[in-house]
Design a protein around this motif. Structure first.
Motif, mmCIF file in Angstrom:
data_model
loop_
_atom_site.group_PDB
_atom_site.id
_atom_site.type_symbol
_atom_site.label_atom_id
_atom_site.label_comp_id
_atom_site.label_asym_id
_atom_site.label_seq_id
_atom_site.Cartn_x
_atom_site.Cartn_y
_atom_site.Cartn_z
ATOM 1 N N ASP A 50 -3.066 -16.470 5.449
ATOM 2 C CA ASP A 50 -2.276 -15.162 5.807
ATOM 3 C C ASP A 50 -0.767 -16.037 5.006
ATOM 4 N N VAL A 51 -0.809 -14.588 4.045
ATOM 5 C CA VAL A 51 0.586 -15.095 3.256
ATOM 6 C C VAL A 51 1.088 -13.687 2.957
ATOM 7 N N SER A 52 2.205 -13.462 2.803
ATOM 8 C CA SER A 52 2.911 -12.450 1.360
ATOM 9 C C SER A 52 3.210 -12.417 0.281
ATOM 10 N N VAL A 53 2.704 -11.740 -0.687
ATOM 11 C CA VAL A 53 2.594 -12.058 -1.497
ATOM 12 C C VAL A 53 3.327 -10.723 -2.292
ATOM 13 N N GLU A 54 4.650 -10.838 -3.371
ATOM 14 C CA GLU A 54 4.845 -9.667 -4.012
ATOM 15 C C GLU A 54 5.452 -10.401 -5.366
ATOM 16 N N VAL A 55 5.590 -9.723 -5.976
ATOM 17 C CA VAL A 55 5.411 -9.762 -7.514
ATOM 18 C C VAL A 55 6.144 -8.093 -8.454
ATOM 19 N N ARG A 128 3.892 -5.526 -2.762
ATOM 20 C CA ARG A 128 4.505 -6.689 -1.123
ATOM 21 C C ARG A 128 3.417 -6.645 -0.888
ATOM 22 N N VAL A 129 1.998 -7.463 -0.685
ATOM 23 C CA VAL A 129 1.233 -7.138 0.449
ATOM 24 C C VAL A 129 1.547 -8.273 1.507
ATOM 25 N N ASP A 130 1.659 -7.872 2.649
ATOM 26 C CA ASP A 130 1.106 -9.094 3.658
ATOM 27 C C ASP A 130 -0.225 -9.312 4.429
ATOM 28 N N VAL A 131 -0.504 -10.091 4.679
ATOM 29 C CA VAL A 131 -2.312 -10.096 4.543
ATOM 30 C C VAL A 131 -1.761 -11.182 5.540
ATOM 31 N N LYS A 132 -2.854 -10.991 7.341
ATOM 32 C CA LYS A 132 -3.083 -11.549 8.591
ATOM 33 C C LYS A 132 -4.493 -11.550 8.888
ATOM 34 N N GLY A 133 -4.878 -11.946 9.235
ATOM 35 C CA GLY A 133 -6.153 -12.161 9.911
ATOM 36 C C GLY A 133 -7.015 -11.382 8.834
ATOM 37 N N ASP A 134 -7.368 -9.941 9.545
ATOM 38 C CA ASP A 134 -8.369 -9.088 8.749
ATOM 39 C C ASP A 134 -7.278 -7.443 8.168
ATOM 40 N N GLN A 135 -6.386 -7.643 8.843
ATOM 41 C CA GLN A 135 -5.285 -7.379 8.572
ATOM 42 C C GLN A 135 -4.528 -7.179 6.870
ATOM 43 N N ALA A 136 -4.053 -5.516 6.576
ATOM 44 C CA ALA A 136 -2.943 -5.922 5.700
ATOM 45 C C ALA A 136 -2.217 -4.626 5.119
ATOM 46 N N ALA A 137 -1.300 -4.848 4.650
ATOM 47 C CA ALA A 137 0.025 -4.078 4.332
ATOM 48 C C ALA A 137 1.078 -4.329 3.035
ATOM 49 N N PHE A 138 0.778 -2.709 2.730
ATOM 50 C CA PHE A 138 0.814 -2.926 1.375
ATOM 51 C C PHE A 138 1.757 -1.840 0.971
ATOM 52 N N THR A 139 2.801 -2.715 0.390
ATOM 53 C CA THR A 139 4.347 -2.004 0.211
ATOM 54 C C THR A 139 4.695 -1.710 -1.156
ATOM 55 N N ALA A 140 4.981 -0.591 -2.185
ATOM 56 C CA ALA A 140 5.978 -0.549 -3.041
ATOM 57 C C ALA A 140 7.187 -0.206 -3.006
ATOM 58 N N GLY A 141 8.150 -0.657 -3.763
ATOM 59 C CA GLY A 141 9.771 -0.459 -3.516
ATOM 60 C C GLY A 141 10.001 -1.230 -1.353
ATOM 61 N N ASP A 142 10.912 -0.362 -1.316
ATOM 62 C CA ASP A 142 11.286 -0.389 0.306
ATOM 63 C C ASP A 142 10.663 0.844 1.169
ATOM 64 N N GLN A 143 9.098 1.118 0.455
ATOM 65 C CA GLN A 143 8.707 2.440 1.047
ATOM 66 C C GLN A 143 7.588 2.052 2.492
ATOM 67 N N ARG A 144 7.403 2.839 3.191
ATOM 68 C CA ARG A 144 6.908 2.709 4.230
ATOM 69 C C ARG A 144 5.530 2.490 3.916
ATOM 70 N N PRO A 145 4.521 1.172 4.445
ATOM 71 C CA PRO A 145 3.843 0.210 4.101
ATOM 72 C C PRO A 145 2.201 1.091 3.830
ATOM 73 N N LEU A 146 1.398 1.458 3.436
ATOM 74 C CA LEU A 146 -0.246 1.280 3.872
ATOM 75 C C LEU A 146 -0.383 -0.155 4.242
ATOM 76 N N VAL A 147 -1.027 0.051 5.470
ATOM 77 C CA VAL A 147 -1.854 -0.944 6.451
ATOM 78 C C VAL A 147 -3.506 -0.627 6.684
#
Length: 329
Positions: A50-55, A128-147
């Motif tokens: 369960d991590v956050s990854v950004e690049v 950015r990727v935020d992943v926890k358990g079976d779920q993940a959120a994907f964010t480009a810049g500061d926009q609303r993420p795809l969950v």
């Protein structure tokens, strides 16, 4: 800001396991960066859950740059990318799980797996990727993420890295602990009414469909496999007309008993509209077929012609039927 577990400027190829056509460290838009072409660069020995990854990412032409995570190996992993040439379109953020070396975005599409976003060309932006358990959120810049409410792979840990198709630039890679996902609306896939949720795959055995009702053949078969034969028996409870709805990728021939009732092809054509992408989705086609009371067999011969996912979804929308076990052909 969370304390990072790992940071890498991506300016030393010796820090990476590269599985790509080309990789070099150059200067781009005022920063020293990794230029990667068609493939992966993986952080070795960093297995996380369960991590956050950004690049920081950039591209000066059409490209699909993104983050790979929960890699079990270089042929199987979760993937998200943000293609700048799709900026403003419904698929500017795309979840695309990799199975046995094949992309699968033609099967994972729509609101559960894609999101409109502004993705700049010829300048740096953060993914950015935020992943926890079976779920993940994907964010480009500061926009609303795809969950994504349910990731396609079952593993909860794995390696992380970057990925692209066509040249892209990467720098300032960072991994930190993910305590919770960012709040945003999540759209779960919906299984169609009357869907055939299991098939018998000749030479393999029983295969199960995804939560969307789509059968993902990439999950079960090596990328070298080009054609399959799928069967499923059902019992019609009376003489009547059945309404079948189906979608597929890439080529399909469908038989009811010994009669061919449908043939078709569905592949990527271009970027003009949703239908040109070659997506497999329910109710692409509708068939009315007369059946007599008793046992019948559906047989689907499916072929793959491009590496963007192959599979099918079939449901019986109208008609009284009982599916028999998918343990035999």
């Amino acid at each position: 800001m969370p304390i990072p577990l790992y940071e890498n400027s991506l300016t030393d190829l010796g820090d990476l396991l590269v599985h790509a056509s080309d990789a070099e460290v150059i200067s781009w838009k005022g920063r020293k960066a990794l230029r990667l072409v068609d493939g992966l660069a993986v952080i070795p020995d960093l297995e996380v859950s369960d991590v956050s990854v950004e690049v920081q990412i950039g591209a000066d032409g059409p490209a699909y740059p993104g983050i790979a995570f929960r890699l079990s190996d270089v042929m199987n992993y979760e993937l998200v990318y943000a293609p700048p040439h799709c900026s403003g379109l419904w698929d500017a953020l795309q979840y695309d799980p990799i199975f046995h070396g094949s992309n699968s975005w033609q099967l994972y599409h729509g609101r559960p797996y894609q999101k409109e976003a502004t993705v700049p060309m010829e300048e740096w932006f953060r993914l950015r990727v935020d992943v926890k358990g079976d779920q993940a959120a994907f964010t480009a810049g500061d926009q609303r993420p795809l969950v994504v409410g349910r990731l396609a792979h079952r593993g909860k840990t794995g390696l992380v890295g970057i990925w692209t198709f066509r040249p892209a630039y990467f720098c300032d890679f960072r991994v930190s602990r993910c305590e919770k996902l960012p709040e945003s609306e999540c759209h779960d896939p919906v299984e169609p009414k009357g869907v055939v949720s299991e098939w018998f795959l000749e030479g393999f055995g029983t295969v199960k469909c995804e939560p969307s009702g789509i059968l993902n053949l990439n999950r079960y078969l090596h990328i070298s496999r080009q054609e399959v034969r799928l069967t499923r028996q059902f019992e019609a409870l009376s003489d009547e007309d059945l309404e079948l709805a189906l979608g597929f990728s890439d080529e399909l021939s469908l038989q009811l008993d010994d009669e061919v009732i449908f043939t078709g092809e569905n592949t990527f054509i271009g970027f003009g509209n949703y239908q040109e992408r070659g997506y497999a989705y329910p109710e692409m086609h509708s068939i009315i077929q007369r059946v007599t009371r008793g046992t019948h067999r559906l047989t689907a011969t499916l072929k793959v012609t491009e590496g963007f996912g192959w599979g099918m979804v079939l449901s019986i929308q109208e008609g009284r039927v009982r599916f028999l076990p998918a343990r035999v052909g």
